[in-house]
Structures are given as structure tokens and as C-alpha cells.
Write a protein that holds these residues in place. Sequence first.
Motif, PDB file in Angstrom:
ATOM      1  N   SER A 166      22.909  37.059  -6.412  1.00  0.00           N
ATOM      2  CA  SER A 166      22.453  37.133  -5.026  1.00  0.00           C
ATOM      3  C   SER A 166      21.742  35.847  -4.607  1.00  0.00           C
ATOM      4  O   SER A 166      21.929  35.375  -3.478  1.00  0.00           O
ATOM      5  N   TRP A 193      11.705  35.222  -5.544  1.00  0.00           N
ATOM      6  CA  TRP A 193      12.674  35.918  -4.709  1.00  0.00           C
ATOM      7  C   TRP A 193      13.555  34.902  -4.016  1.00  0.00           C
ATOM      8  O   TRP A 193      13.197  33.757  -3.793  1.00  0.00           O
ATOM      9  N   TYR A 246      18.354  46.134 -17.635  1.00  0.00           N
ATOM     10  CA  TYR A 246      17.587  45.073 -16.984  1.00  0.00           C
ATOM     11  C   TYR A 246      18.464  43.845 -16.766  1.00  0.00           C
ATOM     12  O   TYR A 246      18.388  43.182 -15.729  1.00  0.00           O
ATOM     13  N   GLY A 289      25.591  41.244 -16.329  1.00  0.00           N
ATOM     14  CA  GLY A 289      24.496  41.354 -17.292  1.00  0.00           C
ATOM     15  C   GLY A 289      24.754  40.465 -18.490  1.00  0.00           C
ATOM     16  O   GLY A 289      25.112  39.300 -18.349  1.00  0.00           O
ATOM     17  N   LEU A 316      21.653  43.743 -16.278  1.00  0.00           N
ATOM     18  CA  LEU A 316      22.546  43.954 -15.129  1.00  0.00           C
ATOM     19  C   LEU A 316      21.801  43.653 -13.833  1.00  0.00           C
ATOM     20  O   LEU A 316      22.326  42.995 -12.931  1.00  0.00           O
ATOM     21  N   ALA A 317      20.577  44.136 -13.748  1.00  0.00           N
ATOM     22  CA  ALA A 317      19.789  43.918 -12.533  1.00  0.00           C
ATOM     23  C   ALA A 317      19.431  42.439 -12.380  1.00  0.00           C
ATOM     24  O   ALA A 317      19.474  41.886 -11.276  1.00  0.00           O
ATOM     25  N   LEU A 318      19.097  41.798 -13.484  1.00  0.00           N
ATOM     26  CA  LEU A 318      18.744  40.376 -13.441  1.00  0.00           C
ATOM     27  C   LEU A 318      19.965  39.526 -13.062  1.00  0.00           C
ATOM     28  O   LEU A 318      19.869  38.578 -12.260  1.00  0.00           O
ATOM     29  N   THR A 358      29.150  39.734  -4.519  1.00  0.00           N
ATOM     30  CA  THR A 358      28.436  39.450  -5.763  1.00  0.00           C
ATOM     31  C   THR A 358      28.757  40.509  -6.796  1.00  0.00           C
ATOM     32  O   THR A 358      29.109  41.651  -6.474  1.00  0.00           O
ATOM     33  N   ILE A 359      28.647  40.124  -8.037  1.00  0.00           N
ATOM     34  CA  ILE A 359      28.820  41.071  -9.148  1.00  0.00           C
ATOM     35  C   ILE A 359      27.920  40.616 -10.286  1.00  0.00           C
ATOM     36  O   ILE A 359      27.700  39.412 -10.470  1.00  0.00           O
ATOM     37  N   SER A 360      27.397  41.569 -11.017  1.00  0.00           N
ATOM     38  CA  SER A 360      26.638  41.231 -12.223  1.00  0.00           C
ATOM     39  C   SER A 360      27.375  41.726 -13.455  1.00  0.00           C
ATOM     40  O   SER A 360      27.868  42.850 -13.484  1.00  0.00           O
ATOM     41  N   ALA A 389      22.352  40.501 -11.217  1.00  0.00           N
ATOM     42  CA  ALA A 389      22.555  40.719  -9.777  1.00  0.00           C
ATOM     43  C   ALA A 389      21.609  39.848  -8.960  1.00  0.00           C
ATOM     44  O   ALA A 389      21.988  39.302  -7.922  1.00  0.00           O
ATOM     45  N   ARG A 390      20.382  39.700  -9.420  1.00  0.00           N
ATOM     46  CA  ARG A 390      19.438  38.815  -8.731  1.00  0.00           C
ATOM     47  C   ARG A 390      19.971  37.381  -8.707  1.00  0.00           C
ATOM     48  O   ARG A 390      19.888  36.687  -7.689  1.00  0.00           O
ATOM     49  N   ASP A 430      14.592  34.945 -17.834  1.00  0.00           N
ATOM     50  CA  ASP A 430      14.104  36.024 -16.973  1.00  0.00           C
ATOM     51  C   ASP A 430      13.965  35.635 -15.505  1.00  0.00           C
ATOM     52  O   ASP A 430      13.405  36.401 -14.729  1.00  0.00           O
TER      53      ASP A 430
END
Lengths: 444, 175
Positions: B123, B3, B113, B145, B115-117, B141-143, B119-120, B72
Motif C-alpha cells: 500500500s 504510515w 503479521y 507475507g 501478511l498484514a505487514l 495491491t496484494i500481500s 499489505a502495508r 518491521d
Amino acid sequence: MMFKRPLALILALALAGLALPGAPAAQAAPLKLRLTQGVIEPLPYALPAFIADGAAATQVAQQITGVIADDLTGTGLFRQIPSSAFISKVTNFDAPVRYADWKAINAQALITGAVSVQGGKVVVKFRLFDVFNGAPLGEGLQFAGPVDTWRRMAHKVADAVYSRITGESGYFDSRVVYVAESGPKTNRVRRLAIMDYDGANTSYLTDGRSIVLAPRFSPDGQRVIFVSYQSGFPHVYMMDLATLQERRLDNQPGTMTFAPRFSPDGRSAVYSLERDGNTDLYSINLSSGQTQRLTQAPSIETAPDYSPDGSRIVFESDRSGQQQIYVMSAGGGGATRISFGPGKYATPVWSPRGDLIAFTKQDQGRFYIGVMKPDGSDERLLTASFLDEGPTWAPNGRVIMFTREAPGSDSMPQIYSVDVSGRNLKPVPTQGGASDPSWGPLRK
Amino acid sequence: MQWTNKALLLVAALGLAACNNPNRYGAGGAGGAGGAGGAGGISSGNLGDVNNPASIAYFNQRVGDRVFFTLDQSTLSPEAQATLTKQAAWLAKFPEYKIIEEGHTDERGTEEYNLALGARRASAAAQFLIAHGVASNRIRTISYGKERPVATCDNESCWSQNRRAVTVLSQGAGG
């Protein structure tokens, strides 16, 4: 009605053989299945060219006959007998059928029809016969519509034939929304597109100026929910297919929304919302705009989909350390993990029949489309390749479309379809690259 | 799982990052306004002279506009932290720039996934910049993916270039 059974039974058995071991359909199967040793023989049918009532109908009668044949043969469950083998000619729609002539060429089903064009409308009549029992299979049917809807009428005839022989609803008169792709991988142009299930009648819903992702049909086929970068950032939008008007669904500042799906009643949607790097699931009431947070975890929760009765949501999460599939109540709360095989599991989609969940699996550098029961048991992999992703179900839950992309820096994604048995894998013809299909309902 | 806040506890004390960026114009992050969005993601912003320390070109090439991640993961490596530390120092000198932090993934995953990754990753980079003095209201921020790879071969040499967070500068723009 007593004559309907044998023909219906033969193909019902074939379908049972394709189904999961232990699935409800298997109970009638054992005796007959042993005869085929597990090999499914497509059911031979004769489809004489539909009779044109008048010269104006000649061409469209031929075209309609061709689409019916493509639909039926394309399932892998039926085999068309070439017309060169025919003994009888069908020149009059209402003349008695000479069953012996069709039996002699081993046709189990005979489909006859006639097409006329009257005042800008096409009228299609057809009958289906059970040749070995020497009797009609159901009543004759007639469809009428504007000339430019002739393909739909052909699909409706094929759906009726499929339905009468299998005892299940068809899927030919249906559409697919997807993302049409063009240009190099580093700068892809992605447009929302819609086509008939067989790749015909493509039209484009967005102009390609913004990235679009994940279009999903509403249950009534009237709307599409999707992700667009048109604001500069990815957000979920809903488009009315009749007017092409669209609106953004969730306006929480500083967030990104994606992975939308309609609820089965079409009144709400579930999606992922990302804030400060963390992605959780939310639902939104589509008339009031009220949102509800469904998960609260530091992990990624995404790719949600409802069960057909709307009571549960299946989704993927990496809360265990890598992507796995979970099921929870539609209102949120505790979730049960259902995927336990090797590798990662993603993009779960509930079959409209409720009996299976299709998914994408990644293991050791390969991608698979598979199905499992909603409790996670009886996992079966249907496809495997360099990149298979994003299954979507035919309205009758018998066929799955998905995205496949080959390796290579110039490769384009392509939509494929596969029977839930794993048979009949084939590309869906599209104009250019195509990805992210969502199969809509059977049209009314 | 890694995190962002864990990454922030690490101290970046290394020298120059070893990454070079041969293809800085292909990521939808070409610098200037409008790095995000649009079918092309190519903008016509003025990058300026790479020898001018106040230019976007200098930031992109000399400071380094991007950091890379392992498969990942969204943890910032020591090299990534070094690059972001230099970015934060540069951004402190030139407060007129706003930032869109783009997160990207390789193509070997599923769309949602990724897109979410992404974003992580965006961030993680953004939080690091904020912790190093960049005002949070300068950053969005923008993802993307896996939708905007910069390298397109079918092996790790390309995938590792695509797993990235890119700091895209703009003057006042950035929705």
C-alpha cells in the motif's frame, strides 16, 4: 469404584505436577509430588497383544495393539512394559486376571483386549485393570466399525484408558488440518491436508495450484476455514470436509482477508480484513453472511481467537509499536493488553479448557512457543528454536502442536508437539514438509 | 509507527536508485499477466527486449521494479522513493499497463503479521505511485507475507532482499 482411586490418583498427581504453579489442579498435589522430587515417572502398563478371535483378525489385532501402545507411550505419561517380561499369558479375554503376575513385574495398569472381524466390520473389546488394587478400572468396552477404521478403534481404546486413569478426556481419536509443503522456498507448493493426530491417514484437500494458509477446524470437525489465493488475492474460504465444496466468505472489493477462526458454536468466524494497507478484525455470521467490524485502528490487528465460552477474543496488535497480545469482548470495543515480557508476542490461541493462552514469542532472534493465563500472568515458555510458530491445542488442552523450521535454504517446516508442561517435545511424522497445524475435536 | 501518508510528505529528489535486482523472476512477479496467484507465480508473459524502453524487461531492470524496507517497517526510504518516482514516470508514458503491487516480508516473523505487514508495504508503494500521477484504478495491491522469498539464506543479507514491494506489470489482466 472405591478401587479406582489409587491408580487414578497417581497419574492425576503427575498431571498436576505438569500444570502451572497455582493452577487449580495443584491443590491435591503437594504431598505426593514431594515423593517424586518433581520428576515424573511414567506409569508402567502392560498391554498383552489383543487376542485375535479367528485367523482373519490376527493382523488387525496386532496393529490395533501397536497403535494403542504408541498412543499411550507417546504421551510421555505412560511406559509400556515389554512383553518379554510378562509372567502371565492372556489367551482368553474373559479368563480371570492373575494380578500377582502383573504386580510382580510392576505393572500398575493392565490392558487386555480381543479383536474379531465379522462381515467387513472390526469389533474391538477391551478391559482395563488396576493391578495393585486387584480390580477392573471401569467396565469393559466394545467398539465396532468398518475394517478400514481400525486405527480409530485403537485410538478410542487408548482414549478410554487415558481418560479412566487421568480423569480427563483423551485426544487420540482426533485429526489435524495443516499445510503440506513441497518445492523450493522461493516457489513453495502449499496444499491443504488432513491427517490423524499421529500423522497417519493423510489426505489432501487442495491441489497446490494456489497458495493456501491457516487452515482451522470448525468446533464440530466438519468444516475447515482457511486462506486461499485462488482468486489471485488472499481471501478466507470455508470448506465442507464431507463434500470438499468451498465458498468464499467475505466479498468486499479491494480487500484481503486472512487469519480466520471459527467461533466456539461454529456459527460465525473472526478474521482480519486489510484495506488500503490497514488490517482490522471483523466477524461474519456464517449463515447470513453479515459482517461486523470489531476494531478500528491504524495499527495491525490480526490472529484473533475466541475464548471457549465465546464471550471474548484474544488477538495480536502492534498498536503499542510492536506485536503484543490483547483481549477484548467478542463484540469488539476496548481491549486489554496481556503480554508484557521482552520481545514480540503473536498468534494467541485460547486453550479449550479456558485456563491458558498459547502464543508465539520472538525475542533477540529466537522464536518460542509459550503459555500464559488469560490475564497475562504466569507466562511460561515451552519451546525455543530458530523458528517456532503457530500453536494449536489438543482437544483436552494438555498438548500443543506448532510449526518448527530449522535454518538453511533447503529446510522444510515440520509439525512438532509438546506437552503443556514443556515435556515430551517431538516431531509429528508427516509426508514431506508440514506447517500451520490446527487440531480438531475428539471425534464422535 | 510509519504510515503511508507520512511517507508521501517526503520529497523524492534523489538520482538513480542503487539497488540492482539479480533475481527478478523468483518473486511470483515475473512480469506479464498472472504475476499474482498460482502455485508457481511464474508466468510466460513476454518481457520484451531490455533495450526497448517500452518493454516490461526495461521496466523491471532499467527502471527497477522493486523497493526495499527495513525490519518491521513500511516507510519508503529515499532510495525507494527515487525508484517509485521513476516507475511513476514510466507508467505515465505507457498507460496500457496495469499494476499489481506486491508486498513481501522476510521470514523472521509470524505468518499473519507478515501478511498484514506485506499489505502495508504494498500500500505504501501504491499510494506513492498514485500520488505521483498513476491512476488508482490501474493498481491493485496484494500481500504474500513471507510466503515468496527471493533469497533464502539465514542472515540479514537475504532477509533485506525479501522485505520488498514489487511492481508487477500486466496488460489488462490482474483480477
